[in-house]
Structures are given as C-alpha cells and as structure tokens.
Motif scaffolding. Sequence first.
Motif, mmCIF file in Angstrom:
data_model
loop_
_atom_site.group_PDB
_atom_site.id
_atom_site.type_symbol
_atom_site.label_atom_id
_atom_site.label_comp_id
_atom_site.label_asym_id
_atom_site.label_seq_id
_atom_site.Cartn_x
_atom_site.Cartn_y
_atom_site.Cartn_z
ATOM 1 N N ASP A 1 14.835 17.560 7.650
ATOM 2 C CA ASP A 1 15.545 18.692 8.252
ATOM 3 C C ASP A 1 14.571 19.742 8.780
ATOM 4 O OD1 ASP A 1 17.889 17.433 7.617
ATOM 5 O OD2 ASP A 1 18.209 18.543 5.752
ATOM 6 N N ALA A 2 13.440 19.901 8.089
ATOM 7 C CA ALA A 2 12.448 20.889 8.524
ATOM 8 C C ALA A 2 11.593 20.395 9.676
ATOM 9 C CB ALA A 2 11.545 21.286 7.353
ATOM 10 N N HIS A 3 11.687 19.100 9.989
ATOM 11 C CA HIS A 3 10.874 18.543 11.082
ATOM 12 C C HIS A 3 11.361 19.092 12.418
ATOM 13 C CE1 HIS A 3 8.630 15.792 13.550
ATOM 14 N NE2 HIS A 3 9.736 15.308 14.069
ATOM 15 N N GLN B 1 0.831 -1.198 0.000
ATOM 16 C CA GLN B 1 0.000 0.000 0.000
ATOM 17 C C GLN B 1 0.870 1.253 0.000
ATOM 18 O OE1 GLN B 1 -2.780 -1.444 3.404
ATOM 19 N NE2 GLN B 1 -3.829 0.299 2.456
ATOM 20 N N LEU B 2 0.252 2.360 -0.392
ATOM 21 C CA LEU B 2 0.877 3.673 -0.227
ATOM 22 C C LEU B 2 0.469 4.254 1.116
ATOM 23 C CD1 LEU B 2 0.370 5.284 -3.760
ATOM 24 C CD2 LEU B 2 2.364 4.079 -2.903
ATOM 25 N N ILE B 3 1.327 5.069 1.690
ATOM 26 C CA ILE B 3 0.998 5.735 2.942
ATOM 27 C C ILE B 3 1.123 7.237 2.737
ATOM 28 C CG2 ILE B 3 1.777 3.786 4.333
ATOM 29 C CD1 ILE B 3 4.204 5.526 5.091
ATOM 30 N N HIS B 4 0.389 7.959 3.553
ATOM 31 C CA HIS B 4 0.401 9.425 3.499
ATOM 32 C C HIS B 4 0.841 9.963 4.851
ATOM 33 C CE1 HIS B 4 -0.831 13.518 2.425
ATOM 34 N NE2 HIS B 4 -1.336 13.599 3.647
ATOM 35 N N ILE B 5 1.849 10.850 4.833
ATOM 36 C CA ILE B 5 2.303 11.550 6.026
ATOM 37 C C ILE B 5 1.774 12.974 5.927
ATOM 38 C CG2 ILE B 5 4.293 12.289 7.380
ATOM 39 C CD1 ILE B 5 5.846 9.976 6.249
ATOM 40 N N PRO B 6 0.902 13.406 6.822
ATOM 41 C CA PRO B 6 0.315 14.754 6.725
ATOM 42 C C PRO B 6 1.389 15.833 6.694
ATOM 43 C CG PRO B 6 -0.872 13.448 8.336
ATOM 44 C CD PRO B 6 0.330 12.650 7.954
ATOM 45 N N GLY B 7 1.267 16.706 5.702
ATOM 46 C CA GLY B 7 2.222 17.788 5.532
ATOM 47 C C GLY B 7 3.453 17.413 4.750
ATOM 48 N N TRP B 8 3.611 16.115 4.403
ATOM 49 C CA TRP B 8 4.779 15.650 3.646
ATOM 50 C C TRP B 8 4.390 15.107 2.281
ATOM 51 C CZ3 TRP B 8 9.287 13.245 6.912
ATOM 52 C CH2 TRP B 8 9.541 14.067 7.999
ATOM 53 N N GLY B 9 3.318 14.332 2.199
ATOM 54 C CA GLY B 9 2.886 13.784 0.912
ATOM 55 C C GLY B 9 2.708 12.280 0.975
ATOM 56 N N ASP B 10 2.602 11.648 -0.227
ATOM 57 C CA ASP B 10 2.402 10.209 -0.375
ATOM 58 C C ASP B 10 3.742 9.528 -0.654
ATOM 59 O OD1 ASP B 10 -0.249 10.865 -0.131
ATOM 60 O OD2 ASP B 10 -0.636 10.826 -2.286
ATOM 61 N N PHE B 11 3.917 8.340 -0.060
ATOM 62 C CA PHE B 11 5.175 7.604 -0.211
ATOM 63 C C PHE B 11 4.879 6.115 -0.308
ATOM 64 C CE2 PHE B 11 6.083 11.439 2.241
ATOM 65 C CZ PHE B 11 7.134 11.992 1.519
ATOM 66 N N GLN B 12 5.930 5.371 -0.729
ATOM 67 C CA GLN B 12 5.876 3.912 -0.780
ATOM 68 C C GLN B 12 6.625 3.325 0.409
ATOM 69 O OE1 GLN B 12 7.632 3.147 -4.622
ATOM 70 N NE2 GLN B 12 5.637 2.973 -5.630
ATOM 71 N N MET B 13 6.256 2.107 0.767
ATOM 72 C CA MET B 13 6.950 1.376 1.832
ATOM 73 C C MET B 13 7.829 0.299 1.216
ATOM 74 S SD MET B 13 4.058 0.893 4.808
ATOM 75 C CE MET B 13 2.843 0.257 3.655
ATOM 76 N N SER B 14 8.963 0.068 1.826
ATOM 77 C CA SER B 14 9.855 -0.991 1.373
ATOM 78 C C SER B 14 9.823 -2.210 2.276
ATOM 79 C CB SER B 14 11.297 -0.469 1.284
ATOM 80 O OG SER B 14 11.742 -0.019 2.565
ATOM 81 N N GLN B 15 9.444 -2.030 3.555
ATOM 82 C CA GLN B 15 9.497 -3.143 4.487
ATOM 83 C C GLN B 15 8.674 -2.811 5.727
ATOM 84 O OE1 GLN B 15 13.493 -4.496 5.280
ATOM 85 N NE2 GLN B 15 12.942 -5.320 7.291
#
Length: 818
Positions: A566-568, A288-302
């Motif tokens: 870095d902005a976190h 599945q794809l995951i969404h981090i609020p304020g960062w965007g959509d990403f893929q998981m590797s493990q």
Amino acid sequence: MAGAGRRGLKQKNKSHSSGKHKSKRGLKRDSHGKWSKTLNKKKMLKEALRMEAINKRLSDRQDGFDERRIGTVSEPPRLVVIVSLDKRVNAAGLLELLVGADMSATTNVSEQKITHVSACKMKSRISFFVPEYGNLEAVMDATRVADVVVFLMSCESGADKFGEHCLSCVIGQGIASHMFVCQGLTSLKKKKNSASRKMMEKIIDTRFPGEKVKSVDNWQEAQAVWRQLSSNSLTEVHFRDSRPYIFAEKIEYMPNEEDTIRDSGEGSGYGTLKLSGYLKGQPLNVNQLIHIPGWGDFQMSQIDSSDDPYPLVIKDRRDHKAKANGEDKKSVGSRTFCLARAINPESLQSEVIPDEMDQEQTWPTEEEMTEAKERFKAPKGTSDYQGTWIYALQSGEDDSGDESEDDDENMDGSTGDKNGAGSDDGEMDDGEDCGNFDAATETEIDDENYDNQIDMDEEKQMYEKMKEEKLHVQFPDEIDTPLDIPARTRFARYRGMDSLRTSVWDVNDSLPYDYARIYRVSKHHYKRLKKISMKQREDDDADNMDAEVGEFVTIHVKNVPKSLMDAHQTNSVISAFGLFSNEQKMTLMSCLIMRMNGFTSPVKSKDPLVFQLGFRRFSANPIFSEHSFQNNKFKMERFLPPTNFIVASMFAPITFAPAPVLAFRENVMGKYDLVAKGSLLPLDTNRIVVKRVVLSGAPFKINKRSVTVRYMFFNREDIDFYKPIELRTKYGLRGHIKQPLGTHGHMKCTFNGQFKSEDTVLMNLYKRVYPKWSYNPVVSILPPYLEDVSNDKDDEDEWEDMADDDNDEKGDAYKLFD
C-alpha cells in the motif's frame, strides 16, 4: 729416477667467467654454426598467456557472430537509465531520439514504463528507463541495477543542486558504466558552445577526470550514442554481479485467502508478491532468500519462466517480400511454465534465541530496569539519575549492568553532570535529527507562515549540539567531576589503563544482552564463513531447476505485508537481490565512512541514520570509533569528524565485503541529506570500542616536581579510590597521586619533570560501549528539496528583505540566537 717428472702437479689456469649468461662466442661454439632461439621459463609463460588471450578473443568473437546469425542473443537486453541532472532538460526528447536511431526498430513499453527497443539494423536491443526528476529513491534503485547510466546535463548550467546531490549518491553506491550527454549544443553559437562544453567538463572532471560530454541533437549523433551503449564493455560491480538480481517490469500482489476471508482491516495481512523481469548476475535458486531494498528479507515459493517477451528478430529478404505480398506471420503467444517450487527454503530467523538460564550475559533487560525503578522511589531533593545510583549502592548491585545508560550522560559539557541535560537518549527521544541550517535558506519563504513551519524544539537541540561539538573540539573527552555525586559512584563502570594500545581487555567481559542475540564472527573466521556462504547451493529435488541468467522469470515472494504494498508509490521501482547463505543473520557490522564536504551540521554518535549498504537500505543508530590497525581496542568518537575516515558500527544483517556505503540523515525540512560515504569492512564482532573520559585538575601549589592539585575530586574517599591510576599532563608529563590533603579534594602529586603553572593535570578513564539495537529494514529515502530555478533570484531578494526587517516584526524563530 733422476729424469722422471712429478705427476699430478700439472698447472691448470682458471677459465674466464662470463657471468650467468653465455657470451655470443660461446653460443656460436655450442651451436656448431646453427643458430636457434631458446626461451626461458618466464618468456615461455608470457608466450602461453598471449596465445591463450588470442584464442579466447577469437572464440568470443565467433560466438557473437553465431548468436547474431541465429537471430537471437542469450544475454538480456542492456538496461540504460537516463538520469536528469537539471530540471530544464528534456529526458523524453533524448529517449525519442535514441529510439528513432534505427527506423526498423521495434518498441514496446512495459507496465513499469520501461521502453524496450529491438534494433534490427544494429543487431542489438536496449531497455530504457527514465526515473522521475526529484525522486532520489527511484533514481538510486534504478541506477543500482542499471548496465549503463546516462547523465543528461543542461547546456546552460550543467547540473542544479539536486543534480549534484543525485550525482554524488549514484557514484557513491557504484555504477557499472556511465555516459554524459547534452542537448541543445548545436543551436548555440561557436563561442558559447565552447564555453558551455568547458563548463560541463569542469563539473565532470571533479569526479571523472578526462571524461567528455557528448551532444545528442540529431539522429546521426543518437546513432553513434546507441552503438556506444550497446558495444562498450561494462564495469563489474562486485556486490551486484556476484549475486542474482532482477529489475521488476511487472508487479502483481495477491493477498492470502485467509487474510481475505478474515478482512481484519485496511493495510493488514500478508500476501504473495509477483515480480517479473530479466534475471541478471548469477543463477537463482528457489530455496534462496531474496532482499527487496526498503522492505526486508523474504522467502520465495515459486519461480516461473516464460519466453522472452521482447526478442531481437533480425529480418531478412524473405520477411520483406512476405510483407510486401500481404503475408504476415502469425505471432505465437509466449509460453510460461513453472521452473521450480520451494521445498526446503532457508529460514528467515535472523537472531539467536538467548538462553534465559545462561548467566554468561550479565546485562539486565529493559523490563528488569523498569521494575527496579518502580520498586525504588528516589529521595527528596535528588533527580532520577542520582536516585538510580543510590539504589544500586543500597542493593549492592553492580552498576555495569545498566544498559539504558548512554555513557554520555552529559559528559560533553561542563554543566552536563549537574543538571542531567544533553544525554543521548534524551536527544533521540525528543525528536529526529536536525540537518543543515543552510537548507532553510534555499526554500521558498512565506513571511506570514514562516514561524509555523519551523520546529523550535529541533532548533534548540541543534544549537545545543553545535555548542557541544565546539566544546569537544577544544577539550576532547574532558568533563567536570560532579559536585553532588562521588566520582567513584558516577564513574563506577570506568576503569583505568596504563595504555589503551598495549593493555589487555577481555572481549567476553560484561557483554550486554544484545550480544546474545547476534551471530558472532571474528576476523579470523570471516574468510572461511564468506567462502562457505557464497558457495552455490545444490537443489535436492531433481524436478527443480535454477533460473539461468538472461531468462525472463516471475518470482513469487510469499508473506509480504500488505502495508508495504500500500505504501508503494507508482513512480518508484522495485528490485530484488538474492542472498547468500547466512546473510539474513544479525551481527555487528562496521563500515569505514568519511563526511561529505558540503555537509556541516554536527552528527553525534548514536544519532539515527539511514544507511545504503550495498544492496541493503536500513536505519540504525551507529557508534563512531577511530580507524587504526594497532590493536582490537578503538577509542570512541562522540561526533563525526569533519575530516579523516571513521568507523561506524551498528547491529545489522551479515553482508560480505566489498560493498559501498552511503549514510543519510533527515534535516529540519523533513528531507534527507547525504552525510557520509565509504565502504564496508570485514566482519569482526570482537571489535572493542572504548569510550574515554578525562578528569582534569588545576595546580594549586607547585614545588618543582611536587604539585598540589585541586578540582579533580571533591572528597578524600575519591582520591584514595583512584590513587593507583597514572596521571598525565597536557605538556606530556607523567605522575601519580602521592596522598590526599584535607577533606575537600586537594591532593599531592609527583611528576617525572618540572611542572609548569600553565599545565593541566589529567586522568584517563575507559569503558566499553555498544551500539543500540535499532535496526529497521523498512525505510525509504525521501527526495531532497527541489529548488525552483525560475525564482532563485526572487528568493534571495526576499530573504534579504526579511533580514532587514525590525526585530519586533519577526517571530520566535528569529529570536533563538539573540
């Protein structure tokens, strides 16, 4: 034969009708003295449902007893977020009381300052998190994934300005369960205690009628609150509980080896982000794809699974006896193993790649418009705007292809078409939106540096918007026909219609280039798409397993930009939500919103706003339109109305309804104000938003139903061009243009009734408009201004003293409205 009777004519009287039911006498006769209870279908179904509910309650109760008897529970600990509604409250003291409610409890604190408490005596465990006061982004991200939200109020004021703002935002985005508590009530006298409770309950009653505030000043009251936190049923939040989500308790970032070797500079490159925490909601698939609020959509590797680091262990007599004898069990280390690896992850492609050879989309691109402007030089004495129309006429091109034109080119004011000022594009290029002027009065005022803190350009833009909004309220959609440009040229992209509701408009007519980049979903196929997308994905690999709810997992998010890490900030939190299929694809999203009561600044269509749409947060420039159920055509609104609901449409990724919506906007102080809130509407890319302009004319001569009209057009050719369009008046008359008179724009019109001298002639023109492609997933909501409680009265006195000063001593900021 004389004595024979007539056969077949025996008299038969009609029997008594007792209705559809049997009488008591009839029931007694049929039962032959034996009474039996008979149930109809409705009563039998009701009895079956009642027995099913009883059996389910007994089964759940037995399962709960079995889990507690074993010593561990399968569910993750409840996450309780303590939100401070006043600067003077002591959230750390409340947390200390709740932790000390069970003296035998085990306490652990994670890296993200989450306090895990395992209460052996109460046979429950709770995770507490206290976001920093004033950090709105941390408060909203934490309460979005919280099981219970505890609002800590002050016994003196209840909630300050930030507390009210924070309470509106948290309630607007949806919470599972909540509780209002207060400290210090027992130390007050009886009369003051009662007044303080009434004051706090009055604040609560506006949002939660009948809700009471609970006092927490000793361990007995803390114990009662603990039992309520651990045993109360939770309210379902659909957009959150229907998908997997995780609240990160441990964050680790590992740059990619290629970027580390290349070392191209600070903040560049990508890496893998590891998020560890309890999985809640639904099972998580590694593909599945995951969404981090304020960062965007990403893929998981493990996905890694590990033993519960904070288990609930119920101690018995043998444990106490072993501890008394000095024998202590050796702690076993947590076991971590790879649960699943991504083999066939979903694609991150969010846009449709348009075919350049497909001529269905006729709207030119920005590059083509730039090349056209470079090739053509406007004649002397004409503006760039006028030169664009002249070039379009000379080249024979259709003016409907100009996507960069904002339709509002100064149509809201009487001088807009003449001087070219006040267009939407110009306003957005000049600076960010301005907020409420009242916010400036709440800040600490430094008389010497006050002028340096105010941007005069933004102040002037806000002043112009306020004038435009007032003008729009008095004369909705009315504009003045330009004197130096023919009306048929200026309004070439507009068309006339007999009725906005009944007229036919092709949904595929002259679509812009951006419509070729989105995935089009009509309202008739929305339910089918939602059903297919929410179907749980089956893993093709037998070795991979889905992460189950309640497990403590570590997800590996790949290709995360280093600049985001870095902005976190250290005091902010990170949460991740699993996406359904197709939820990363761009489409036309519409949400139903309503302006907040305390927000009074004008908000224009296509102004940049920050949206909190369910679990997503992004910025976009929406267009406003009316909300009705008449047809698929909706009139565009130039400003966000002060009352009533309105629809905001923008290009954004697919999100399935229902979901709450919050809209924020940056103010003059650089902080964000809550503009509106509402809910998400079902997908419909065929929604037609039509902009209306109204050309007005004044009567010159009146002869009953025949009227000579002027000031609507200024040449004979325009009158002949718009002759087929129907005319209307403000008093409800209808008519048409009969013939032009002279060469200066006078025309003879006839109407269906007696024309009055105070009436005005109107002509409605329509054009379809589209939102701008302005979606940006990387955005953060800065905290609003925190008022200084100790110096509130001093600030008011200082403001009054400054207002009494002479105008000679004031700077340019005070001379704006002089």
